[in-house]
Scaffold this motif. Sequence first.
Motif, PDB file in Angstrom:
ATOM      1  N   THR A   1       0.852  -1.208   0.000  1.00 21.92           N
ATOM      2  CA  THR A   1       0.000   0.000   0.000  1.00 21.92           C
ATOM      3  C   THR A   1       0.887   1.257   0.000  1.00 21.92           C
ATOM      4  OG1 THR A   1      -0.030  -0.331   2.362  1.00 21.92           O
ATOM      5  CG2 THR A   1      -2.005  -0.991   1.130  1.00 21.92           C
TER       6      THR A   1
ATOM      7  N   LEU B   1     -10.130  12.347  -2.055  1.00 15.16           N
ATOM      8  CA  LEU B   1     -10.605  12.801  -0.745  1.00 15.16           C
ATOM      9  C   LEU B   1     -12.088  13.133  -0.863  1.00 15.16           C
ATOM     10  CD1 LEU B   1      -7.779  15.408  -0.191  1.00 15.16           C
ATOM     11  CD2 LEU B   1      -7.882  13.137   0.805  1.00 15.16           C
ATOM     12  N   ASN B   2     -12.845  12.931   0.229  1.00 11.65           N
ATOM     13  CA  ASN B   2     -14.235  13.368   0.097  1.00 11.65           C
ATOM     14  C   ASN B   2     -14.352  14.864   0.398  1.00 11.65           C
ATOM     15  OD1 ASN B   2     -13.852  13.564   2.757  1.00 11.65           O
ATOM     16  ND2 ASN B   2     -15.122  11.804   3.303  1.00 11.65           N
ATOM     17  N   VAL B   3     -13.169  15.544   0.600  1.00 11.93           N
ATOM     18  CA  VAL B   3     -13.232  17.004   0.695  1.00 11.93           C
ATOM     19  C   VAL B   3     -12.382  17.587  -0.438  1.00 11.93           C
ATOM     20  CG1 VAL B   3     -13.762  17.413   3.106  1.00 11.93           C
ATOM     21  CG2 VAL B   3     -11.467  16.758   2.485  1.00 11.93           C
TER      22      VAL B   3
ATOM     23  N   LEU C   1     -12.514  21.353  -1.459  1.00 15.16           N
ATOM     24  CA  LEU C   1     -12.077  22.208  -0.336  1.00 15.16           C
ATOM     25  C   LEU C   1     -10.566  22.101  -0.176  1.00 15.16           C
ATOM     26  CD1 LEU C   1     -13.389  24.078   1.677  1.00 15.16           C
ATOM     27  CD2 LEU C   1     -13.354  22.217   3.325  1.00 15.16           C
ATOM     28  N   TYR C   2     -10.031  20.885  -0.362  1.00 20.65           N
ATOM     29  CA  TYR C   2      -8.572  20.686  -0.313  1.00 20.65           C
ATOM     30  C   TYR C   2      -7.918  21.586  -1.350  1.00 20.65           C
ATOM     31  CZ  TYR C   2      -4.130  18.349  -1.286  1.00 20.65           C
ATOM     32  OH  TYR C   2      -2.808  18.080  -1.508  1.00 20.65           O
TER      33      TYR C   2
ATOM     34  N   LEU D   1      -9.043  24.360  -2.699  1.00 12.24           N
ATOM     35  CA  LEU D   1      -9.133  25.788  -2.343  1.00 12.24           C
ATOM     36  C   LEU D   1      -8.177  26.099  -1.204  1.00 12.24           C
ATOM     37  CD1 LEU D   1     -12.971  26.280  -2.630  1.00 12.24           C
ATOM     38  CD2 LEU D   1     -11.194  27.191  -4.109  1.00 12.24           C
ATOM     39  N   ALA D   2      -8.137  25.213  -0.195  1.00 11.09           N
ATOM     40  CA  ALA D   2      -7.269  25.503   0.948  1.00 11.09           C
ATOM     41  C   ALA D   2      -5.818  25.583   0.488  1.00 11.09           C
ATOM     42  CB  ALA D   2      -7.440  24.404   1.996  1.00 11.09           C
TER      43      ALA D   2
ATOM     44  N   SER E   1      -4.942  28.574  -1.484  1.00 10.92           N
ATOM     45  CA  SER E   1      -4.977  29.870  -0.781  1.00 10.92           C
ATOM     46  C   SER E   1      -3.709  30.067   0.031  1.00 10.92           C
ATOM     47  CB  SER E   1      -6.188  29.921   0.136  1.00 10.92           C
ATOM     48  OG  SER E   1      -5.898  29.163   1.276  1.00 10.92           O
TER      49      SER E   1
ATOM     50  N   THR F   1      -0.783  32.696  -1.064  1.00 13.12           N
ATOM     51  CA  THR F   1      -0.692  34.141  -0.769  1.00 13.12           C
ATOM     52  C   THR F   1       0.451  34.400   0.201  1.00 13.12           C
ATOM     53  OG1 THR F   1      -2.445  33.590   0.760  1.00 13.12           O
ATOM     54  CG2 THR F   1      -3.040  34.903  -1.132  1.00 13.12           C
TER      55      THR F   1
ATOM     56  N   VAL G   1      -6.656  37.649  -2.884  1.00 12.65           N
ATOM     57  CA  VAL G   1      -7.689  37.516  -1.843  1.00 12.65           C
ATOM     58  C   VAL G   1      -9.041  37.933  -2.424  1.00 12.65           C
ATOM     59  CG1 VAL G   1      -8.479  38.577   0.293  1.00 12.65           C
ATOM     60  CG2 VAL G   1      -6.140  37.779   0.101  1.00 12.65           C
TER      61      VAL G   1
ATOM     62  N   LEU H   1     -18.310  16.931  -2.257  1.00 13.80           N
ATOM     63  CA  LEU H   1     -17.141  17.771  -2.485  1.00 13.80           C
ATOM     64  C   LEU H   1     -16.075  17.038  -3.285  1.00 13.80           C
ATOM     65  CD1 LEU H   1     -16.569  19.544   0.958  1.00 13.80           C
ATOM     66  CD2 LEU H   1     -16.783  20.644  -1.245  1.00 13.80           C
TER      67      LEU H   1
END
Lengths: 96, 379, 188, 175
Positions: free
Chosen positions: B26, B128-130, B133-134, B136-137, B140, B143, B170, B190
């Motif tokens: 794995t 990922l089930n996010v 969002l991953y 975007l995070a 971001s 910056t 931003v 997501l």
Amino acid sequence: MIIPLEHILMFSTLLFAIGVYGTLVRRNLIGILISIELILNAVNVNLVAFSRTTALSPDTGQIFTFFVIALAAAAAAVGLAIVLALYRTSRTIFTD
Amino acid sequence: MDQLFVGIKTALLSMLGTFMPDWLVTVHSVLISATGIAIFGPLTMMYLTLIERKVVARMQNRLGPNRVGKFGLLQPVADGIKMLTKEDIVPYKADKLLHLLAPITIVVPALMVFAVLPFGRGMIAADLNVGILYFLAVSSTTTISIFIAGWGSHNKFALLGAMRAVAQMVSYEVPMVLSLVPALMIAGSLSTGAIVAAQAERWFAFTPWGFVAFIIFYLCGVAEVNRSPFDLAEAESEIVAGFHTEYSGMKFALFYMAEFMNTFTISALAATIFLGGWHGPFLPSWFWFLLKTYILIFVMIWFRGTLPRLRIDQLMGLAWKFLLPMALVNVVVAGFWYMSSGVIRTFGSIACLVVAFMVLTALNRPYVPEKREYTFAEN
Amino acid sequence: MFYGSGVLRGMLVTLKNMIQSYFCKPEDGGLFTSQYPEKRLPEKERFRNFPFLIYDKEPENLRCVACDICAKECPPKCIYIIRDFDTDGKPLKKPKIFDIDLTVCMNCGICEEACPFDAIYMDHEFEISGRERQGSLLYHKDDLLKSNEHFHKIRPTDAAAIDTRRQEDEAKKQAVKKEPPKPPSTAS
Amino acid sequence: MTELTFIAQLGIYAMMFVVLAAAVAAVTLRNLFHCALALAGVLIGVAGMYLAMHAEFLAMVQILIYVGAVMTLIIFAIMLTQRLGAGDVAQNNKQSLFGAVAAAGFVVTLGGILWKTPWPVKEEAVTSSFSASDLGESLMTTYVLPFEIIAIVLFAVLIGAIVVARKDAPKGAEQ
């Protein structure tokens, strides 16, 4: 949860203590704001740890952390606005 | 052909499995997909630089690099060697640590974002089930690295460029996130894999709200990457080279690589969410994904070939006064579209969007200074 | 028209440009860049670069008589001439040293106009490079000498006009030599 | 699979150690910009901790809000209040010794209590999977009132911050 709860709690108390030390000791206002962020993060870690292991239901813990993060961001925003206003009037942001 | 790469990976894993404990297998499966991305990322970046120079050249009636290699195909290799051998100057009073930290912290997120892109059927490194969002995070966090670059190089232009870049990123992140909301709402999850699955029979870009969201997301993506009409941060004519003024040699190459990888990932995500990811009639799935992404990248280069740079107030005005309200209206329209059905569904939403578009363009009359009459001195 | 129409029209222009660059011939909008070292554009006749000295048939009987007019006329003063003397010190109508410093010469062509003896003309050869600054770019007489045929090759019309004029002068000189000049008529 | 969990445990302990080191750095570094970056390190480390506790959604939100926005805020504040490359001036005031003693005392007492209490760890809480959709659902059902209130609070903060930090204060306000 692979690691026992006590270890995470010790970790968050240490983080909390560092935050407290920072707020007490820093001369620079922004330094104090940074230490407050540390304290809030320590609290969040605790909340998530409890919601993950003990009787605290999973969603309450995480929702609570959500609100803490949101409020911390709000507090940082207002705090820094005040710091800027302070800097403009008194030309320095040192507390002593 | 469709499951080519998946087949290779499973073959490799089974081959490894013979003489390895299963937990190590794995680990290796993660390693294989990681190396796959680590090879694919810089490779696309290298050949994106070449494609960009060739396409922009062709638009200006000239040939573009064709000296190195057959059609200039070895040009990226030549650029790479040049970047490696160039001397790496660190400004005298600059902060050594920050100066070194900036390029690293800008490349790492650019590479991390590849993990969530669905290259083909079953070819997502980490579903990922996010997922979104991953994405975007991670995007971001760049910056901060732009700030470090500006502050670390102890140079007025760099700091000015960094301030501009961060203000722009931003203010363009808000409409970008809001333009994704309808797609996530309709797809119900997501994770990028689920979104692509939700677009099996009808791509989101073909729904009225999807088309508007696609345009908004794409424009914000171009602004996030500091490219073409929004490249105020590294505007050569105004502030030398923006936040990477004081960088040369390998560090500059890292900035360059991060910019192009972000271009690829933004277009890839736009293709995944709005153009149906790897869905396509009979060509292999990963081919469809790359085709759509490169078409979107071509549009970005096309922007660069035509559009002049936006002023800082137009830039901000567009984000806050046009894209943001449009994205909000779009969320409402998507809700209405989801709830209603039949004829009123499409025409109602299209009517709503067109009205909103008209109202917003009416409100955003560009500021045209009144005509000044010059009186010449009578002698 | 509507909000984004200007942008779209601009983008269509560049797209048309890009497609034309692939499919159209150079004259109607296609690509006209020629790959320089492999394919060279034909040089225009009046193109002028560094000067060169002309000789007829052999490098010895070059047309230059070291009259030093071009050295005086040259604005950046990059021509350097020393007259040749034969064994017993009588000045000869030939330069011993004729140097042009190509790093200084701005190929203006004034020496070509000033020269009364059609000895110096502007060349078409521009790929000149030297390894060091002073040495290789200071051309001496033998570097500058080029045949009349070369002159004909690079500037056919001028060369032809100049040659016809020279033949007429030659013929007039022969004619004058054959019958002595009439004494200035006493009457007029 | 025990090796994997062992490696994971090792990883989590290493992350904890790194976060604590970054926290100490964030508090004691002289150059304010460096300590802001150390804070960014702490925030990312804490997000990693959430991941270790299978709270992915929270980790991503933490990175998005803290590292994306709050850090930008703090760095903007640092830039506006400090001359470019100002000398590193002593950052902590006279009572640094007392602060240290207080913090250490706090850790010893609370740590001792924490270590001894038998926490009611329930097995099925550990294994229950809690995805983003359950979070969203509970946010919208049981916690909808705080959700609306936080919206109003954030809105008020937005306006308040702008008003406080405005450069050209309106005529009346400047006595």
